[in-house]
Write an enzyme that holds these catalytic residues in place. Sequence first.
Site: not given
Length: 693
Positions: A43, A379, A409, A439, A473, A569, A597
Amino acid sequence: MRYTYINREISWIHFNERVLQECADPNVPLLERLRFLGIFSNNLDEFFKVRYASVKRMVDTENSEETSINSETAKQLLEKITELVIELQAKSLTILQEIQHELQEEQIYIIDELQIPEEHHDFVHNYFDQKVNPNLQTIDLSSISHFPLLQESAAYLAVKLEAYKNKKLKITDKEKVSYVLIEVPDNLDRFLVLPSKDNRQYVILLDDVIRFCMEKIFFMYEFDKISAHMIKVTRDAELDIDDDFEKSFVEKISTSVSNRRISDPVRFVYDKQISIDTLNFLKKKMEIEDTDSVIPGGRYHNRRDYMSFPDLNKPQFQYEKITPLAIPNLNNEGSFFNQIRMRDYLLYTPYQSYGYVIRFLKEAALDSKVSEIKITIYRLAKNSQVAAALINAANNGKKVTVQIEIQARFDEKANIDYANTFKEVGIRLVFGVKGLKVHSKICYVTRENDKGEQEVFSLISTGNFNESTARIYTDYTLFTINAKIARELKTVFEFFETPYKMPEFKHLIVSPHYTESSFASLIEKEIENAKAGKPAFIRIKMNSFTSFKMVDKLYEASNAGVKIDLIIRGVCCLVPGVKGQSENITAISIVDKFLEHPRVFIFGSAGKPKVYISSADWMTRNIENRVEVGVPIYQENIKKEILDTFEIAWRDNVKARVFSDSFDNAYKKLDKPAIRSQFVTYDYYKSKSNLNK
């Protein structure tokens, strides 16, 4: 009254501190604590690549007076970030030492090159000769005029070789000092497990294998003393996309990703035991600036590799693996399309099996009545079953359209590779809208029914179409045949190709045009209900909350008497519990075994709650600079399921931390029977599954 906020970068650091709390929690299994340490480190790497780099660019472009919050200049913010990160790094090293001590009590030893038992010397030497040495990149800095380009986030051993002019007194001959860099290979496991002996398990880091075999590397050098300390550089991860009209968008992104490796450094981390002359030599050669974050660290960097720490065949020191459950009444043996035609279904991973999404796509690929599949990809898994199903569909003559986001990214290269593979089999590719990332997580399948009519089956998810992340997730996915939703999903796909047309939506909440206004209207309705004396509440679950406009709207609702519960979160710029601002707002964060998530939005609506799930957090980028899709939940049993699981999370008093103006990440008070929401959620779905057997 002037509203108060938390700076997003500082809030992010507080979030990563919550991850570090998991490392320190004795109730978390030992090896999982090491893996949380890896997550903490990973992170931090991404934070410096993205957020710290963004603030640094403000300073470098002489916008140092710019500020995000609280009259703080960008330069002051950089200094504060560095100070907090150094403090957390030191704390993480202490926690690592505590974990290592506890591992030793369990006969597990993480050893260095000086602690290798003699009977293992040959094993380590053989491993070095066979695996490590062929992969080493060694650069003699004393023999080159230009300092080499260090790979972003790679780990290097900075080696100092000294020859004595007086061997008896061990006085170094300054004319015979050499500096060498060794890049630690990233294509080998970071941890080497040695053969167990007397019920003892030994693990050594790759760095120390290299240190142990230094004389093999430098056999041709004349030296009396050798020292090796680790360094690492983090670079700005922003993509600079050129305006060359002769290049395709894919070519531009490919070039930009390649250029990322030579972008400006924003963080330099070094072993605090390194000699001052070696450190000064490196900083001078690398032209480290005052605005770069220079952080003294421990002996080992890239501790993100602890995420892949070997399990050592010790299940008692790991989380018990859960068996993903079935969706009640959705029969894997029959046609999904026939079942979805009768009612909507909700999937909540990882508590339930992601195999339902794969099965849906595979059935679409094979069904002769399916004519078209459209999907957005952000992704994908490394060896994606989703991609395989889409390729299978194209090979079976289906018209497949994939909107793939090649600016996702750190996944740009992977997505470009997938795009090329899709293109080879005839899949139609769409690359979104200039200036906007796509997204959203949406898919629809067009199929002819027995009456010859066209039906559209839709998937709308809060998470990526990625079977790997679906194991860790938590995310909702809605399966529906609702024709109104399907029509509006088609409108979203049309927008990708005709962005000059303003789309209209009555059901979906879509960025960049409607997310802010739609949610603001829903909040305003709760304000009206509160003022009219009607029940009024808002409950929201998101990853991050940084949009000041939406923060202000919730402050306004709080002041009107609306009861607001937030589960955030990560980053949260809202300050709850402040009199005259947010006394009706309570906010918690849950960090546990799975990564929370989902984006869930619940509005009281005078006793008839409205429920939405979405791909969008309330961040400026999600609201204004991305294509996001939120969907209303119309089916009552699914609405109840989301309300139930939100309530379970809200009652968590084991892994929930409370947001407050003290920013201390205090755990929710355990004044009632312990509720660990992720475990209780699994039991909730297990009981639903058992009822339908």
